[in-house]
Each structure stands twice: as C-alpha cells, then as structure tokens.
Scaffold this motif. Structure first.
Motif, PDB file in Angstrom:
ATOM      1  N   VAL A   1      14.918 -15.440  17.394  1.00 24.16           N
ATOM      2  CA  VAL A   1      15.905 -14.713  18.197  1.00 24.16           C
ATOM      3  C   VAL A   1      15.251 -13.443  18.742  1.00 24.16           C
ATOM      4  CG1 VAL A   1      18.146 -13.561  18.183  1.00 24.16           C
ATOM      5  CG2 VAL A   1      17.797 -15.638  16.827  1.00 24.16           C
ATOM      6  N   VAL A   2      15.335 -13.275  20.031  1.00 19.77           N
ATOM      7  CA  VAL A   2      14.763 -12.100  20.692  1.00 19.77           C
ATOM      8  C   VAL A   2      15.905 -11.279  21.290  1.00 19.77           C
ATOM      9  CG1 VAL A   2      13.159 -11.274  22.458  1.00 19.77           C
ATOM     10  CG2 VAL A   2      12.687 -13.423  21.228  1.00 19.77           C
TER      11      VAL A   2
ATOM     12  N   GLY B   1      21.628 -14.204   7.749  1.00 24.05           N
ATOM     13  CA  GLY B   1      22.821 -13.542   7.252  1.00 24.05           C
ATOM     14  C   GLY B   1      23.093 -12.185   7.842  1.00 24.05           C
ATOM     15  N   THR B   2      22.175 -11.662   8.654  1.00 25.97           N
ATOM     16  CA  THR B   2      22.356 -10.337   9.267  1.00 25.97           C
ATOM     17  C   THR B   2      22.803 -10.503  10.721  1.00 25.97           C
ATOM     18  OG1 THR B   2      20.598  -9.429   7.879  1.00 25.97           O
ATOM     19  CG2 THR B   2      21.227  -8.151   9.835  1.00 25.97           C
ATOM     20  N   PRO B   3      23.891  -9.834  11.124  1.00 22.71           N
ATOM     21  CA  PRO B   3      24.355  -9.969  12.517  1.00 22.71           C
ATOM     22  C   PRO B   3      23.276  -9.549  13.510  1.00 22.71           C
ATOM     23  CG  PRO B   3      26.032  -8.941  11.154  1.00 22.71           C
ATOM     24  CD  PRO B   3      24.798  -8.996  10.326  1.00 22.71           C
ATOM     25  N   ALA B   4      23.160 -10.313  14.579  1.00 24.34           N
ATOM     26  CA  ALA B   4      22.189 -10.009  15.641  1.00 24.34           C
ATOM     27  C   ALA B   4      22.949  -9.589  16.887  1.00 24.34           C
ATOM     28  CB  ALA B   4      21.325 -11.226  15.926  1.00 24.34           C
ATOM     29  N   ALA B   5      22.569  -8.407  17.449  1.00 29.36           N
ATOM     30  CA  ALA B   5      23.248  -7.888  18.637  1.00 29.36           C
ATOM     31  C   ALA B   5      22.300  -7.919  19.839  1.00 29.36           C
ATOM     32  CB  ALA B   5      23.727  -6.461  18.381  1.00 29.36           C
ATOM     33  N   ASN B   6      22.899  -7.958  21.033  1.00 27.79           N
ATOM     34  CA  ASN B   6      22.134  -7.912  22.268  1.00 27.79           C
ATOM     35  C   ASN B   6      21.055  -8.997  22.315  1.00 27.79           C
ATOM     36  OD1 ASN B   6      23.619  -5.575  23.073  1.00 27.79           O
ATOM     37  ND2 ASN B   6      22.196  -4.282  21.870  1.00 27.79           N
ATOM     38  N   VAL B   7      21.459 -10.201  22.013  1.00 28.63           N
ATOM     39  CA  VAL B   7      20.502 -11.314  21.991  1.00 28.63           C
ATOM     40  C   VAL B   7      20.135 -11.702  23.415  1.00 28.63           C
ATOM     41  CG1 VAL B   7      20.145 -13.704  21.322  1.00 28.63           C
ATOM     42  CG2 VAL B   7      21.387 -12.159  19.811  1.00 28.63           C
ATOM     43  N   ARG B   8      18.836 -11.806  23.648  1.00 23.23           N
ATOM     44  CA  ARG B   8      18.351 -12.200  24.968  1.00 23.23           C
ATOM     45  C   ARG B   8      17.919 -13.654  25.008  1.00 23.23           C
ATOM     46  NH1 ARG B   8      13.087  -9.185  26.994  1.00 23.23           N
ATOM     47  NH2 ARG B   8      12.129 -10.785  25.666  1.00 23.23           N
ATOM     48  N   ASP B   9      17.327 -14.132  23.897  1.00 27.89           N
ATOM     49  CA  ASP B   9      16.794 -15.499  23.909  1.00 27.89           C
ATOM     50  C   ASP B   9      16.820 -16.069  22.492  1.00 27.89           C
ATOM     51  OD1 ASP B   9      15.351 -17.716  25.288  1.00 27.89           O
ATOM     52  OD2 ASP B   9      13.783 -17.180  23.835  1.00 27.89           O
ATOM     53  N   ILE B  10      17.102 -17.368  22.399  1.00 26.71           N
ATOM     54  CA  ILE B  10      17.081 -18.074  21.111  1.00 26.71           C
ATOM     55  C   ILE B  10      16.211 -19.325  21.282  1.00 26.71           C
ATOM     56  CG2 ILE B  10      18.427 -19.264  19.352  1.00 26.71           C
ATOM     57  CD1 ILE B  10      20.823 -17.589  20.123  1.00 26.71           C
ATOM     58  N   THR B  11      15.199 -19.449  20.459  1.00 23.85           N
ATOM     59  CA  THR B  11      14.293 -20.599  20.522  1.00 23.85           C
ATOM     60  C   THR B  11      14.322 -21.336  19.189  1.00 23.85           C
ATOM     61  OG1 THR B  11      12.839 -19.403  22.047  1.00 23.85           O
ATOM     62  CG2 THR B  11      11.937 -21.374  20.961  1.00 23.85           C
ATOM     63  N   PRO B  12      14.909 -22.536  19.115  1.00 24.83           N
ATOM     64  CA  PRO B  12      14.904 -23.306  17.860  1.00 24.83           C
ATOM     65  C   PRO B  12      13.478 -23.680  17.445  1.00 24.83           C
ATOM     66  CG  PRO B  12      16.529 -24.175  19.399  1.00 24.83           C
ATOM     67  CD  PRO B  12      15.664 -23.226  20.177  1.00 24.83           C
ATOM     68  N   VAL B  13      13.193 -23.580  16.165  1.00 21.13           N
ATOM     69  CA  VAL B  13      11.882 -23.956  15.600  1.00 21.13           C
ATOM     70  C   VAL B  13      12.125 -24.718  14.318  1.00 21.13           C
ATOM     71  CG1 VAL B  13      10.624 -22.011  16.627  1.00 21.13           C
ATOM     72  CG2 VAL B  13      11.719 -21.754  14.391  1.00 21.13           C
ATOM     73  N   THR B  14      11.127 -25.504  13.920  1.00 23.67           N
ATOM     74  CA  THR B  14      11.226 -26.233  12.658  1.00 23.67           C
ATOM     75  C   THR B  14      10.979 -25.329  11.464  1.00 23.67           C
ATOM     76  OG1 THR B  14       8.910 -26.890  12.868  1.00 23.67           O
ATOM     77  CG2 THR B  14      10.562 -28.405  13.746  1.00 23.67           C
ATOM     78  N   ALA B  15      10.140 -24.300  11.653  1.00 24.38           N
ATOM     79  CA  ALA B  15       9.848 -23.352  10.590  1.00 24.38           C
ATOM     80  C   ALA B  15       9.392 -22.055  11.228  1.00 24.38           C
ATOM     81  CB  ALA B  15       8.763 -23.899   9.658  1.00 24.38           C
ATOM     82  N   CYS B  16       9.663 -20.976  10.527  1.00 23.60           N
ATOM     83  CA  CYS B  16       9.246 -19.670  11.048  1.00 23.60           C
ATOM     84  C   CYS B  16       7.736 -19.529  10.954  1.00 23.60           C
ATOM     85  CB  CYS B  16       9.918 -18.549  10.261  1.00 23.60           C
ATOM     86  SG  CYS B  16      11.701 -18.437  10.560  1.00 23.60           S
ATOM     87  N   PRO B  17       7.107 -18.938  11.961  1.00 25.02           N
ATOM     88  CA  PRO B  17       5.662 -18.748  11.893  1.00 25.02           C
ATOM     89  C   PRO B  17       5.291 -17.772  10.787  1.00 25.02           C
ATOM     90  CG  PRO B  17       6.605 -17.599  13.774  1.00 25.02           C
ATOM     91  CD  PRO B  17       7.709 -18.434  13.196  1.00 25.02           C
ATOM     92  N   ALA B  18       4.097 -17.986  10.223  1.00 22.17           N
ATOM     93  CA  ALA B  18       3.632 -17.081   9.174  1.00 22.17           C
ATOM     94  C   ALA B  18       3.386 -15.701   9.759  1.00 22.17           C
ATOM     95  CB  ALA B  18       2.350 -17.624   8.547  1.00 22.17           C
ATOM     96  N   SER B  19       3.859 -14.717   9.016  1.00 24.42           N
ATOM     97  CA  SER B  19       3.702 -13.348   9.507  1.00 24.42           C
ATOM     98  C   SER B  19       2.321 -12.791   9.150  1.00 24.42           C
ATOM     99  CB  SER B  19       4.785 -12.461   8.901  1.00 24.42           C
ATOM    100  OG  SER B  19       4.749 -12.512   7.487  1.00 24.42           O
TER     101      SER B  19
END
Length: 210
Positions: free
Chosen positions: A168-169, A192-210
């Motif tokens: 989510v961006v 679980g944390t509300p996201a405000a002012n969302v510009r873009d949502i990209t579905p992924v199978t897994a989150c990239p490693a940070s």
C-alpha cells in the motif's frame, strides 16, 4: 412290579456311521482350526499394512500435526501404541494357533494316545485363535477411533478468515506491505493499522524482505 428293568432299546440303524463321522470330525478339527488361524494371520497382516498408513500419523488427509489440541495429540499417540500392541498380539497368537505344537510320538504311541493329543491340541489352537481374533478386532477398532478423532478435531477447528497481502502506497509515497483488512467502519487497514490517503494498492504473494 419292582426289580424289572426296561429292555435295552437298539440304537438307530446308522449309529455306526455317525460314530465314524464323529471320529473323523474330531481328528480333522485341528487341521481346520489351524487353516482358519493361518487365514486370520494373513488378515491381520493386511490390517498392519493399513495401520502403517493411518490418516492421523501418515500422509493421509489428516496428520498428527494438524490436530490443534496438544492433549488430544498425546491421546492419539497413546491410541497408536495400543493399536500396535493389539495388532502385534493378534499376529503372535494367530501364528501360535496356526502352527502350534507338533504331535510327539513315543514307544507306546497308540490310537487312543493320538486321539487325546489331537483333542488337546485342538483345544489349545481354538484358545489361541480366539485371542487372535479379539485382539485383531480391538486393533481395528482402535485404528478407526484414531482416524475418527483426528478428523473430528480438525473439522471442529474454526476456519481462519482469508487474508490478502498487498503493498500500500500513500499520497506521500510511503509504502507499507502486509495483510489487508477493514475496520468496522470500512476503512482500509494494513497489518491491523488503518491506512489513510492511499494512492495505490498492489497485491503480492508475500512481502519483500526488508
């Protein structure tokens, strides 16, 4: 008048044939019992093969690790041990009934001695066969109980809600990745944390490693 006995009544005309049949039955019963025990031992061998592939333990539809309750898992492990012991006893007693002790001869071996030995060995073989059947049945019922407990425990487990993972961006260009959900009032949440002012949502199978 007293002191008079009733005349002896002659036996049926085929009494000799029945006596001969009875002797044949008695002498051949040991062979029949041992044949039944051999067949039963083969049946228990098949049961052991199925026992090795019990659903809760092996690669079936339900595995031991799938059972949610730790206490129930230990109960199932105990039942597995009981089933294995019963199946083993059934095999041993079945073999004992099928093979038994050989008839031993002696210098004064006679028809009466042979008959007594056959009758005695037949009784022993029948006793061993009863043990084999009852323990084999107990093993089968225990295996059935194991599978049933596993299936019930998994079926009773509440299903987890389906979740989606996305990146989510927001309008500032900050990206967050996690499980997407909704609050009670319909707002988008990330982990679980509300996201405000969302510009873009990209579905992924897994989150990239940070």
């Amino acid at each position: 008048m007293t002191g008079l006995s009733r005349p002896h009544e002659p036996g049926p005309p085929d009494a000799a044939e029945w006596d001969k049949a009875a002797i044949t039955f008695a002498t051949e019963q040991l062979t029949r019992v041992r044949a039944s025990a051999t067949a039963w031992t083969g049946t228990v061998g098949t049961l052991l093969g199925l026992f090795g592939a019990v659903a809760v333990v092996g690669g079936g539809t339900t595995k031991l690790a799938d059972v949610p309750d730790p206490a129930l898992r230990w109960v199932i492990v105990g039942l597995v041990a009981v089933a294995g012991a019963l199946a083993g006893i059934s095999v041993v007693t079945g073999v004992r009934a099928a093979q038994g002790a050989s008839l031993r001869t002696s210098d004064n071996w006679s028809g009466s001695a042979y008959r007594a030995a056959v009758v005695s060995n037949t009784a022993d073989a029948l006793d061993w066969l009863r043990w084999a059947r009852w323990t084999g049945l107990g093993a089968a019922l225990t295996v059935f109980s194991i599978g049933l407990l596993g299936l019930i425990s998994v079926a009773a487990q509440p299903s987890k809600p389906a979740t989606s993972t996305a990146v989510v961006v927001d309008q500032a260009g900050t990206a967050r990745c996690g499980s997407i959900g909704r609050t009670a009032d319909g707002r988008l949440t990330v982990n679980g944390t509300p996201a405000a002012n969302v510009r873009d949502i990209t579905p992924v199978t897994a989150c990239p490693a940070s």
